[in-house]
Design an enzyme around this catalytic site. Sequence first.
Site, short mmCIF file in Angstrom:
data_model
loop_
_atom_site.label_atom_id
_atom_site.label_comp_id
_atom_site.label_asym_id
_atom_site.label_seq_id
_atom_site.Cartn_x
_atom_site.Cartn_y
_atom_site.Cartn_z
CB SER A 232 32.11 -15.19 24.38
OG SER A 232 31.56 -14.57 23.26
N GLY A 234 28.63 -17.92 26.25
CA GLY A 234 27.54 -17.63 27.19
C GLY A 234 27.74 -18.35 28.51
CB THR A 235 25.42 -20.35 30.60
OG1 THR A 235 24.97 -21.17 29.52
CG2 THR A 235 24.41 -19.25 30.85
CD GLU A 236 28.26 -24.69 26.18
OE1 GLU A 236 29.16 -25.51 25.90
OE2 GLU A 236 27.42 -24.30 25.35
N GLY A 237 30.90 -20.42 29.35
CA GLY A 237 32.21 -19.80 29.50
C GLY A 237 32.80 -19.33 28.19
N GLY A 263 29.86 -8.79 27.02
CA GLY A 263 30.89 -9.12 26.02
C GLY A 263 31.90 -7.98 25.88
CG ASP A 264 30.51 -4.34 24.67
OD1 ASP A 264 30.74 -5.07 23.69
OD2 ASP A 264 29.47 -3.67 24.77
O1 LIG Z 1 26.99 -2.23 17.48
P1 LIG Z 1 25.87 -3.18 17.63
O2 LIG Z 1 26.22 -4.56 17.22
O3 LIG Z 1 24.61 -2.68 16.97
O4 LIG Z 1 25.56 -3.32 19.18
C1 LIG Z 1 25.32 -2.20 19.96
C2 LIG Z 1 24.80 -2.60 21.28
O5 LIG Z 1 25.71 -3.49 21.88
C3 LIG Z 1 26.13 -3.00 23.15
O6 LIG Z 1 27.35 -2.33 22.95
C4 LIG Z 1 26.29 -4.14 24.10
O7 LIG Z 1 27.26 -5.03 23.61
C5 LIG Z 1 25.08 -2.00 23.57
O8 LIG Z 1 25.58 -1.04 24.44
C6 LIG Z 1 24.63 -1.44 22.25
O9 LIG Z 1 23.30 -1.02 22.28
#
Ligand SMILES: O=P(O)(O)OC[C@H]1O[C@](O)(CO)[C@@H](O)[C@@H]1O
Length: 327
Positions: A232, A234-237, A263-264
Site C-alpha cells: 500500500s 497511501g495517496t499513490e494507491g 489499511g485494515d
Molecule cells: O497493532 P498496532 O500496530 O499497534 O496498531 C494498532 C492500531 O492500528 C489500528 O488497528 C488501525 O490500523 C488501530 O485500530 C489500532 O489502534
Amino acid sequence: MSAADLHSADLHTVALNPAVDLTVGLSQLVPGEVARARSARHDPGGKGVNVASCLADWGARVAIHGLLGAENAARFEKLFASKGIADRMVRLAEPTRTNIKLLEEGGRTTDVNLPGFSASARDLAAVADSLADVGAGALVAISGSQPPGLEDDASARLAGGLARRGARVMLDVSGAPLRAALALPADAAPFAIKPNRHELEECLGRPLAVRADLVAAARGLLDRGIALVVVSLGTEGAIFVGRDAAVHAAPVALSHGSTVGAGDAMVAGIVSALAEGLTLDRLAQRATAFSVGKLRNAGPHLPERTELRSLASAVPVRPLSAWLAEG
Ligand SMILES: O=P(O)(O)OC[C@H]1O[C@](O)(CO)[C@@H](O)[C@@H]1O
C-alpha cells in the site's frame, strides 16, 4: 447479500494486541503546547478487530481469535454481538490497551499506540488451540502488533501452523514479526502479505525509492512461497503482485475522515475477494474500495454494499508494467 456469496469460505481473523481507539478531535496539533480537544470517541479497534468488523459489514460470516483484556471487554463484545462475529478470543486479566488517535481538522492523524497487556507463551498456546479446527479451505487474517512477552515469531508461528494445515493466511504485521514470517519455509509461508512502503523497506533493510525497486522487492517475496504481495502506497494507491498477474490500483477521491483502520479495511477487502475467487483486477478494486469506504465512517465500519460496489467500479486498475513505465 448472503454469506453464501463468499463461497461458504471459513473466515477468521486474529488480533493478538487489540486496542480501544480513543480518537481526540483537535483543530491543530502543536507538539509541546496544550491542546484543547473538540471531541472524543472510543471505538473497539486493533487490526484484527477492524478486519473482522469490516468483513462482517460486507456480510461475511467471520470468527475472531486472539487475546482480549477481560476487564474492558464489554465494548468489544458489544461490537461482536451486534455484527454476528463469533468471539473466540482468549481473555486475559489485564485490560486491553487504549491507543490515542489525534485527529486534526483536515484529517491528519497522529497515532500514539501503547504496548498493550503482557502475554505469555501459554496465552499464545491458548490462541493456537482456538485455531486448532481451522485448516484447509479457511482464510485467516493475522494482523497487528504483538503484546510484550511474546517472542518475535509468535504471529509467524500461528501463520505457519495454519498454512501447513492448508489454510490461506493473510498476514498484516510489520517489523520483527514480519521478518520472522518471511523466514518461514515455503510450505509454511503466508498466502498474502500487505506491508506499506515503509514497512517493506524496514523489513528488507533497504530503501525502495523508485517504483522499479518496489516491484522488484515485491516479486522477490513471491520466491519465498507467498502467492500475493500487496504494497500500500497511501495517496499513490497500491500494487498487487501475484504469480500470474500484477496490477496497480489508483485511489479514488479521498474524504477527510481519519485514516485509522483504512489499511485494515483493505485487508478485509483482499480477504473477501480471495474468498469469492475474484480476479486480481477485481480484488484490487475491492481492496481499494473498502479502504476508501472506511475513510467515510468513524470507527471500524464500512458503508453499505451498494456504495462499496460503486466505489470499486470507479477504481482505476492497470497492469503494473504500465504503472512502472510511467514512473
Ligand atoms: O497493532 P498496532 O500496530 O499497534 O496498531 C494498532 C492500531 O492500528 C489500528 O488497528 C488501525 O490500523 C488501530 O485500530 C489500532 O489502534
